[in-house]
Design a protein around this motif. Structure first.
Motif, PDB file in Angstrom:
ATOM      1  N   GLU A  98      -1.831 -35.937  19.351  1.00 23.90           N
ATOM      2  CA  GLU A  98      -2.523 -34.649  19.432  1.00 23.90           C
ATOM      3  C   GLU A  98      -1.683 -33.480  18.916  1.00 23.90           C
ATOM      4  O   GLU A  98      -0.810 -32.975  19.599  1.00 23.90           O
ATOM      5  CB  GLU A  98      -2.961 -34.372  20.876  1.00 23.90           C
ATOM      6  N   LYS A  99      -1.995 -33.078  17.709  1.00 28.20           N
ATOM      7  CA  LYS A  99      -1.399 -31.854  17.155  1.00 28.20           C
ATOM      8  C   LYS A  99      -1.776 -30.656  18.026  1.00 28.20           C
ATOM      9  O   LYS A  99      -2.916 -30.524  18.484  1.00 28.20           O
ATOM     10  CB  LYS A  99      -1.917 -31.618  15.739  1.00 28.20           C
ATOM     11  N   ALA A 100      -0.809 -29.772  18.260  1.00 25.06           N
ATOM     12  CA  ALA A 100      -1.060 -28.615  19.111  1.00 25.06           C
ATOM     13  C   ALA A 100      -2.136 -27.710  18.528  1.00 25.06           C
ATOM     14  O   ALA A 100      -2.896 -27.067  19.258  1.00 25.06           O
ATOM     15  CB  ALA A 100       0.233 -27.842  19.332  1.00 25.06           C
ATOM     16  N   ASP A 101      -2.216 -27.647  17.181  1.00 23.66           N
ATOM     17  CA  ASP A 101      -3.203 -26.763  16.548  1.00 23.66           C
ATOM     18  C   ASP A 101      -4.518 -27.478  16.276  1.00 23.66           C
ATOM     19  O   ASP A 101      -5.403 -26.942  15.616  1.00 23.66           O
ATOM     20  CB  ASP A 101      -2.632 -26.204  15.251  1.00 23.66           C
ATOM     21  N   GLY A 102      -4.630 -28.724  16.767  1.00 23.41           N
ATOM     22  CA  GLY A 102      -5.867 -29.466  16.570  1.00 23.41           C
ATOM     23  C   GLY A 102      -5.968 -30.132  15.220  1.00 23.41           C
ATOM     24  O   GLY A 102      -6.968 -30.788  14.937  1.00 23.41           O
ATOM     25  N   GLY A 103      -4.957 -29.989  14.386  1.00 21.52           N
ATOM     26  CA  GLY A 103      -4.992 -30.588  13.059  1.00 21.52           C
ATOM     27  C   GLY A 103      -4.567 -32.044  13.082  1.00 21.52           C
ATOM     28  O   GLY A 103      -4.550 -32.699  14.122  1.00 21.52           O
ATOM     29  N   THR A 104      -4.204 -32.542  11.902  1.00 21.97           N
ATOM     30  CA  THR A 104      -3.759 -33.934  11.775  1.00 21.97           C
ATOM     31  C   THR A 104      -2.317 -33.969  11.295  1.00 21.97           C
ATOM     32  O   THR A 104      -1.806 -33.012  10.715  1.00 21.97           O
ATOM     33  CB  THR A 104      -4.649 -34.680  10.766  1.00 21.97           C
ATOM     34  N   PHE A 105      -1.671 -35.095  11.569  1.00 19.42           N
ATOM     35  CA  PHE A 105      -0.281 -35.265  11.144  1.00 19.42           C
ATOM     36  C   PHE A 105      -0.219 -35.481   9.640  1.00 19.42           C
ATOM     37  O   PHE A 105      -1.071 -36.142   9.055  1.00 19.42           O
ATOM     38  CB  PHE A 105       0.352 -36.449  11.878  1.00 19.42           C
ATOM     39  N   THR A 106       0.822 -34.941   9.026  1.00 15.52           N
ATOM     40  CA  THR A 106       0.973 -34.981   7.573  1.00 15.52           C
ATOM     41  C   THR A 106       2.091 -35.936   7.181  1.00 15.52           C
ATOM     42  O   THR A 106       2.812 -36.483   8.031  1.00 15.52           O
ATOM     43  CB  THR A 106       1.298 -33.583   7.055  1.00 15.52           C
ATOM     44  N   GLY A 107       2.231 -36.084   5.870  1.00 15.03           N
ATOM     45  CA  GLY A 107       3.320 -36.904   5.360  1.00 15.03           C
ATOM     46  C   GLY A 107       4.685 -36.342   5.730  1.00 15.03           C
ATOM     47  O   GLY A 107       5.634 -37.088   6.007  1.00 15.03           O
ATOM     48  N   ASN A 108       4.815 -35.008   5.716  1.00 17.07           N
ATOM     49  CA  ASN A 108       6.081 -34.394   6.138  1.00 17.07           C
ATOM     50  C   ASN A 108       6.375 -34.699   7.607  1.00 17.07           C
ATOM     51  O   ASN A 108       7.526 -34.932   8.004  1.00 17.07           O
ATOM     52  CB  ASN A 108       6.027 -32.878   5.941  1.00 17.07           C
ATOM     53  N   ASP A 109       5.323 -34.687   8.430  1.00 14.38           N
ATOM     54  CA  ASP A 109       5.510 -35.040   9.835  1.00 14.38           C
ATOM     55  C   ASP A 109       6.060 -36.464   9.969  1.00 14.38           C
ATOM     56  O   ASP A 109       6.978 -36.733  10.750  1.00 14.38           O
ATOM     57  CB  ASP A 109       4.183 -34.950  10.596  1.00 14.38           C
ATOM     58  N   LEU A 110       5.479 -37.371   9.199  1.00 16.52           N
ATOM     59  CA  LEU A 110       5.916 -38.757   9.249  1.00 16.52           C
ATOM     60  C   LEU A 110       7.388 -38.875   8.852  1.00 16.52           C
ATOM     61  O   LEU A 110       8.165 -39.596   9.484  1.00 16.52           O
ATOM     62  CB  LEU A 110       5.040 -39.617   8.332  1.00 16.52           C
ATOM     63  N   GLN A 111       7.770 -38.134   7.788  1.00 18.65           N
ATOM     64  CA  GLN A 111       9.153 -38.189   7.328  1.00 18.65           C
ATOM     65  C   GLN A 111      10.106 -37.662   8.403  1.00 18.65           C
ATOM     66  O   GLN A 111      11.173 -38.231   8.656  1.00 18.65           O
ATOM     67  CB  GLN A 111       9.306 -37.375   6.038  1.00 18.65           C
ATOM     68  N   LEU A 112       9.725 -36.568   9.047  1.00 20.45           N
ATOM     69  CA  LEU A 112      10.559 -35.994  10.106  1.00 20.45           C
ATOM     70  C   LEU A 112      10.711 -36.959  11.276  1.00 20.45           C
ATOM     71  O   LEU A 112      11.814 -37.148  11.811  1.00 20.45           O
ATOM     72  CB  LEU A 112       9.942 -34.673  10.587  1.00 20.45           C
ATOM     73  N   VAL A 113       9.604 -37.586  11.676  1.00 25.99           N
ATOM     74  CA  VAL A 113       9.662 -38.500  12.820  1.00 25.99           C
ATOM     75  C   VAL A 113      10.504 -39.727  12.490  1.00 25.99           C
ATOM     76  O   VAL A 113      11.188 -40.275  13.358  1.00 25.99           O
ATOM     77  CB  VAL A 113       8.238 -38.891  13.265  1.00 25.99           C
ATOM     78  N   ARG A 114      10.483 -40.147  11.233  1.00 24.50           N
ATOM     79  CA  ARG A 114      11.337 -41.270  10.844  1.00 24.50           C
ATOM     80  C   ARG A 114      12.816 -40.923  11.024  1.00 24.50           C
ATOM     81  O   ARG A 114      13.626 -41.764  11.448  1.00 24.50           O
ATOM     82  CB  ARG A 114      11.057 -41.664   9.390  1.00 24.50           C
ATOM     83  N   VAL A 115      13.180 -39.678  10.684  1.00 21.85           N
ATOM     84  CA  VAL A 115      14.556 -39.232  10.890  1.00 21.85           C
ATOM     85  C   VAL A 115      14.902 -39.263  12.376  1.00 21.85           C
ATOM     86  O   VAL A 115      15.962 -39.744  12.790  1.00 21.85           O
ATOM     87  CB  VAL A 115      14.764 -37.819  10.319  1.00 21.85           C
ATOM     88  N   ILE A 116      13.974 -38.733  13.198  1.00 21.15           N
ATOM     89  CA  ILE A 116      14.202 -38.714  14.636  1.00 21.15           C
ATOM     90  C   ILE A 116      14.275 -40.138  15.187  1.00 21.15           C
ATOM     91  O   ILE A 116      15.083 -40.447  16.071  1.00 21.15           O
ATOM     92  CB  ILE A 116      13.085 -37.928  15.350  1.00 21.15           C
ATOM     93  N   ALA A 117      13.435 -41.043  14.681  1.00 17.29           N
ATOM     94  CA  ALA A 117      13.455 -42.434  15.139  1.00 17.29           C
ATOM     95  C   ALA A 117      14.796 -43.087  14.827  1.00 17.29           C
ATOM     96  O   ALA A 117      15.326 -43.876  15.628  1.00 17.29           O
ATOM     97  CB  ALA A 117      12.318 -43.224  14.487  1.00 17.29           C
TER      98      ALA A 117
END
Length: 536
Positions: free
Chosen positions: A115-134
């Motif tokens: 659940e995006k806080a703004d109600g939107g959807t996750f993007t490719g940049n989001d995926l890249q960031l989460v991979r770094v965090i993972a």
């Protein structure tokens, strides 16, 4: 490429403001991770991931590498919603993001955002960031597991050293095996530690394994139990193969009744060269965690160390026995070749004097002297015969055994407890009471190691104590400066065992303030009646 470089590479191509923010957050998380508090670190990582991609909920699931069960769970935002509600969130495209936590090809679990806080959807940049965090989460998990592995290794090494010290300083082989069982139980965080030795073949059988030492609550009746030669595990152990069982109560290979009490178990042959000296069994309670690969390897090394110590101990006893035999042979030869011959010569002289004497009273006295010499010669011959027999094992005094127990406990504790004695401990305390006292001491020291988190421990044995009714008693006190004992409702089984041992001898046990400031810590007091030797 190592994990840290992989995480850094994941930032390439990202907007500068994102790169700066992620780098700052990664440094903050790494500073938390240096404390090796894995759960706190993962909570912060989950929060960081949610902030970066503006997700309402984030969770990190860590899987146990052996069992595949849940090992750790960290989250952000999950506490504010019903867990079932979170599980029911539909995985529509873009509404949730799941990234595996992998480092160097090893999968530790996954990080999930919803659940995006703004109600939107996750993007490719989001995926890249989460991979770094993972990746960062994987580094934290890997470091924590490496730290735990090194801590366990040091723990087992100290335990093996304590066993070696105990074996080489003990005059009682059975008591030394009891130390092996107790150390194995403590090191493996198991329900019991058991030592089995091979039995001689009888009739048409091929022998089996007999339990000769057992440590742990409710294991007293296990000593003497025989694992028959036709047991599937006995054959493997006799061949020097380790046996690992996930559930002793339901494994068809475990055919003894005592096996029904336990869950996961390791049975490790104690091997020296091509010789199988015995078996070390370390069973856990039903439903307890399975042994990890690291624990199995450490336990194998411990069993090998115990086997080597047994061989050294056996060789040392053989040398001591040979020295005793040689000394006894020398004494026997001296008695036969010198003393008896001189007594014979003296007897001949007395007989000659009798023949020369004409006084009847003198003759009678000389006859009696010759008779006494004959009796003395017979007694010396009996002594010579006794010297040529197998020497009985010399008993070790209670004082020495207490000191040995304290020295054994020093390795896992990390410091040497102080020890004091009052009264003639060795003369006053009989063997049966002494065995119970040593067992109570061992249990009290084990409890202090497991639960007290103490920095100092004092052990006292007072053979001049008195019971309330005035009878003589021996009192054992084990005092520490630790965190104290839990409430009565959660009283530990070790204290109950100590109380039961005292009550079985007509005594009692209780707890009192310890060595800490203002009475902090705990003193375990064990007191039973004794009978004074004649004349005291």
């Amino acid at each position: 490429m190592d994990a840290a470089a992989q995480a850094t590479r994941g930032l390439q191509g990202m907007p500068p403001e994102f790169t700066a923010r992620v780098s700052q957050l990664l440094e903050a998380m790494r500073s938390i991770g240096t404390g090796l508090d894995l759960h706190t670190t993962l909570d912060r990582i989950a929060e960081t991931a949610a902030e970066l991609v503006q997700a309402r909920y984030a969770s990190i699931v860590v899987i146990d590498s052996v069992s595949g069960d849940l090992d750790e769970f960290a989250s952000f935002g999950v506490d504010t919603v019903d867990r079932e509600r979170l599980d029911e969130i539909p995985e529509e495209p873009g509404t949730s993001l799941s990234v595996p936590i992998e480092v160097d090809g090893e999968n530790f679990g996954e990080i999930v955002l919803s659940e995006k806080a703004d109600g939107g959807t996750f993007t490719g940049n989001d995926l890249q960031l989460v991979r770094v965090i993972a990746t960062e989460a994987g580094i934290a998990i890997g470091n924590a597991r490496l730290y735990e592995a090194s801590r366990q290794q040091a723990h087992w090494i100290n335990g093996a050293n304590a066993v070696t010290t105990a074996l080489l300083s003990s005059a009682d082989a059975k008591d030394a095996l009891q130390v092996v069982a107790e150390q194995a139980r403590t090191l493996a965080d198991a329900a019991a530690g058991v030592v089995l030795l091979p039995m001689d073949a009888e009739g048409d059988g091929e022998g089996g394994l007999e339990i000769v030492a057992a440590a742990g609550e409710g294991t007293e009746d296990m000593v003497g139990t025989v694992v028959p030669w036709y047991s599937p595990v006995a054959a493997k152990l006799a061949a020097g193969e380790a046996v690992f069982v996930d559930d002793s109560a339901h494994d068809p290979r475990m055919i003894t009744k005592v096996a029904q009490r336990f869950g996961p178990s390791m049975m490790l042959p104690m091997v020296s060269g091509a010789r199988v000296l015995g078996t070390l069994a370390i069973p856990r309670a039903p439903g307890a965690p399975l042994y990890t690969a690291a624990e199995k390897n450490l336990a194998r090394r411990f069993a090998s160390q115990a086997a080597l110590a047994l061989v050294i101990d056996e060789a040392q006893r053989d040398r001591e026995r040979l020295a005793v035999y040689e000394d006894r042979d020398r004494i026997a030869r001296d008695l036969h070749d010198l003393v008896i011959q001189r007594l014979f010569a003296t007897g001949m002289m007395l007989q000659g004097a009798r023949r020369s004497s004409v006084v009847e009273s003198v003759q009678d006295r000389l006859d009696k002297a010759v008779d006494e010499l004959d009796k003395t010669i017979q007694e010396i011959r009996t002594a010579i015969y006794s010297l040529q027999q197998e020497p009985s094992q010399v008993a070790t005094g209670l004082r020495a055994l207490v000191l040995r127990e304290v020295a054994t406990a020093a390795a896992p504790l990390g410091f040497q407890p102080s020890t004091s004695f009052v009264g003639a401990v060795d003369a006053i305390v009989d063997d049966d009471t002494g065995r119970h006292l040593l067992a109570a001491l061992r249990e009290a020291l084990s409890n202090a190691f497991r639960h007290a988190r103490a920095s100092q421990i004092g052990v006292s044995v007072d053979a001049t104590a008195r019971l309330p009714d005035g009878r003589h008693a021996v009192r054992l006190t084990v005092a520490d400066d630790g965190v104290g004992i839990p409430a009565e409702g959660t009283r530990r089984s070790g204290l109950r065992n100590i109380e039961a041992r005292a009550e079985s001898l007509g005594g009692s046990a209780w707890t009192a303030p310890g060595l800490g400031d203002c009475g902090g810590g705990t003193s375990v007091v064990w007191q039973v009646p004794v009978s004074l030797p004649d004349g005291e």
